[in-house]
Design a protein around this motif. Structure first.
Motif, short mmCIF file in Angstrom:
data_model
loop_
_atom_site.label_atom_id
_atom_site.label_comp_id
_atom_site.label_asym_id
_atom_site.label_seq_id
_atom_site.Cartn_x
_atom_site.Cartn_y
_atom_site.Cartn_z
N SER A 233 22.94 10.59 11.01
CA SER A 233 23.24 10.13 9.65
C SER A 233 22.70 11.09 8.61
CB SER A 233 22.66 8.74 9.42
OG SER A 233 22.80 8.34 8.07
N THR A 234 23.52 11.42 7.62
CA THR A 234 23.08 12.28 6.52
C THR A 234 22.10 11.54 5.62
OG1 THR A 234 25.29 13.26 6.51
CG2 THR A 234 23.87 13.75 4.63
N SER A 235 22.55 10.40 5.10
CA SER A 235 21.75 9.66 4.12
C SER A 235 20.70 8.76 4.77
CB SER A 235 22.66 8.82 3.22
OG SER A 235 23.52 8.01 4.00
N GLY A 236 20.85 8.51 6.08
CA GLY A 236 19.91 7.64 6.77
C GLY A 236 18.92 8.38 7.64
N HIS A 237 19.07 9.73 7.74
CA HIS A 237 18.12 10.49 8.54
C HIS A 237 17.91 11.92 8.03
CE1 HIS A 237 17.04 12.87 12.36
NE2 HIS A 237 15.94 12.41 11.83
N PHE B 53 13.50 15.68 2.84
CA PHE B 53 12.64 15.45 1.66
C PHE B 53 11.20 15.11 2.09
CE2 PHE B 53 16.87 14.58 -0.34
CZ PHE B 53 16.82 15.65 -1.24
N LEU B 54 11.05 14.46 3.24
CA LEU B 54 9.70 14.25 3.77
C LEU B 54 9.04 15.58 4.11
CD1 LEU B 54 10.25 11.17 6.14
CD2 LEU B 54 8.69 11.25 4.20
N LEU B 55 9.79 16.46 4.76
CA LEU B 55 9.25 17.77 5.11
C LEU B 55 8.88 18.56 3.86
CD1 LEU B 55 11.73 18.72 8.00
CD2 LEU B 55 9.30 18.20 8.25
N ALA B 56 9.73 18.47 2.83
CA ALA B 56 9.45 19.17 1.57
C ALA B 56 8.19 18.63 0.91
CB ALA B 56 10.64 19.03 0.63
N ALA B 57 7.87 17.35 1.18
CA ALA B 57 6.66 16.74 0.61
C ALA B 57 5.44 16.99 1.48
CB ALA B 57 6.88 15.24 0.45
N GLY B 58 5.62 17.79 2.55
CA GLY B 58 4.50 18.14 3.41
C GLY B 58 4.20 17.13 4.50
N LEU B 59 5.20 16.28 4.80
CA LEU B 59 5.01 15.24 5.81
C LEU B 59 6.01 15.45 6.94
CD1 LEU B 59 2.94 12.90 5.47
CD2 LEU B 59 4.85 11.41 4.94
N ASP B 60 5.51 15.71 8.14
CA ASP B 60 6.37 15.87 9.31
C ASP B 60 6.46 14.51 10.00
OD1 ASP B 60 7.45 16.26 11.87
OD2 ASP B 60 6.62 18.28 12.03
N PRO B 61 7.64 13.87 9.99
CA PRO B 61 7.76 12.52 10.56
C PRO B 61 7.27 12.42 12.00
CG PRO B 61 9.75 13.09 9.35
CD PRO B 61 8.92 14.34 9.44
N ALA C 263 15.71 21.53 9.46
CA ALA C 263 15.07 20.40 10.14
C ALA C 263 15.18 20.49 11.65
CB ALA C 263 15.69 19.09 9.65
N GLY C 264 15.85 21.55 12.15
CA GLY C 264 16.01 21.73 13.58
C GLY C 264 17.04 20.81 14.20
N GLY D 54 0.80 -1.23 0.00
CA GLY D 54 0.00 0.00 0.00
C GLY D 54 0.83 1.26 0.00
N ILE D 55 2.14 1.13 0.15
CA ILE D 55 3.03 2.30 0.17
C ILE D 55 3.68 2.45 -1.20
CG2 ILE D 55 5.08 3.35 1.19
CD1 ILE D 55 4.43 1.92 3.79
N ARG D 56 3.32 3.51 -1.91
CA ARG D 56 3.84 3.75 -3.24
C ARG D 56 4.50 5.13 -3.37
NH1 ARG D 56 4.50 -0.77 -6.33
NH2 ARG D 56 2.97 -2.31 -5.61
N SER D 57 4.28 6.00 -2.39
CA SER D 57 4.85 7.35 -2.43
C SER D 57 5.09 7.82 -1.01
CB SER D 57 3.88 8.31 -3.14
OG SER D 57 2.72 8.51 -2.34
N LEU D 58 5.78 8.94 -0.86
CA LEU D 58 6.03 9.49 0.46
C LEU D 58 4.72 9.80 1.18
CD1 LEU D 58 9.07 11.89 -0.13
CD2 LEU D 58 9.08 9.52 0.69
N ALA D 59 3.73 10.26 0.44
CA ALA D 59 2.44 10.60 1.04
C ALA D 59 1.79 9.39 1.71
CB ALA D 59 1.50 11.18 -0.02
#
Length: 286
Positions: A143-147, A153-161, A282-283, A124-129
């Protein structure tokens, strides 16, 4: 030839009445790396490089493992090691922590356009949304590439983890993130693309079950860093040693393959300004 030169030098010192250092007293060039993979993998990757640098620098070279990313930063900042393998964010932290005294020396050509991947077993997961309300694992918080970059990019997509995901976990390392996703402990994970590709190539992950559903845009990432107080001649010799690694020799090919590098190229502080900006946004950096 190096042994012959060493013997002649020792003989000359003895004849001149100068003290001769025992092997235990001879200086050691120490290297370390952020623990973004298992300790056994880091040791396997470091051994041929340490041997090569020992030949090129004319001194003993030892790999010094650390427990976490912060320890790698402190080790170079406090000159407990001479050379450190950092991710982009870890370098930014070390540069800031040292008052600008930690400097990037070389990066892999691949690090000019590095990427992260988001993986899942959930159909059911096909995109960041689609991550909204799901559980997810990053690697280490530093981690740069792991976090950092996946979070940005999640924040840029409108998703706050921290707000939009049901639970966020930190595995501590890229391969551990894959294991968490594969075992079903989390719905998705984000990690370094080169580690992902290596795990798939080595058959250590079932790519039919665990799949990539998003690959980030490119950014600068890893580098080998030194302290500005390193003698200029040694820094120049170190730079030359990295730049002359070639896949055209058996030794060079082994080292480059283990480092997942086509070749090493010079780098500079300015390359990591984008990472610094992302960390501040990202704080994660004050």
């Amino acid at each position: 030839m190096n042994r012959l030169v060493s013997r002649r030098a020792l003989l000359a010192c003895a004849l001149a009445g100068a003290p001769v250092l025992s092997l235990a007293q001879q200086p050691v060039f120490r290297i370390t790396a952020i623990p973004d993979e298992s300790p056994t993998e880091l040791a396997r990757k470091s051994a041929p490089l340490a041997s090569y640098l020992s030949q090129r620098l004319g001194m003993k070279v030892e790999f010094t493992p650390v427990t976490d990313y912060a320890a790698a930063v402190e080790a170079l900042v406090n000159k407990q090691v001479d050379l450190a393998w950092f991710g982009g964010f870890t370098f930014v932290q070390a540069h800031q922590r040292s008052g600008g005294k930690v400097l990037p020396l070389v990066q892999r050509e691949e690090d000019e356009k590095f990427r992260s991947v988001f993986i899942t077993t959930d159909e059911g997961i096909r995109s960041l949304a689609d991550l909204k309300g799901k559980t997810m694992s990053f690697g280490s918080a530093s981690s740069t590439s792991g976090h950092l970059m996946p979070r940005s990019f999640l924040l840029a997509a409108g998703l706050d983890p921290d707000r939009d995901l049901r639970r966020v976990a930190y595995s501590g390392a890229h391969d551990a993130t894959v294991a968490a996703v594969a075992s079903g402990r989390v719905d998705a994970g984000a990690l370094n693309i080169s580690v992902w590709e290596k795990l798939v190539a080595d058959g250590k992950v079932d790519a039919k079950r665990v799949r990539v559903f998003f690959t980030t845009p490119a950014y600068y990432d890893y580098n080998w860093s030194v302290h500005a107080d390193m003698p200029a001649a040694r820094r120049a010799a170190l730079l030359k040693a990295f730049l002359e690694l070639s896949p055209g020799t058996p030794q060079g090919r082994e080292i480059l393959d283990l480092q997942r590098a086509t070749r090493f190229i010079p780098t500079q502080v300015e390359n990591y300004k984008g990472i610094e900006s992302a960390a501040r946004s990202a704080g994660l950096l004050k």
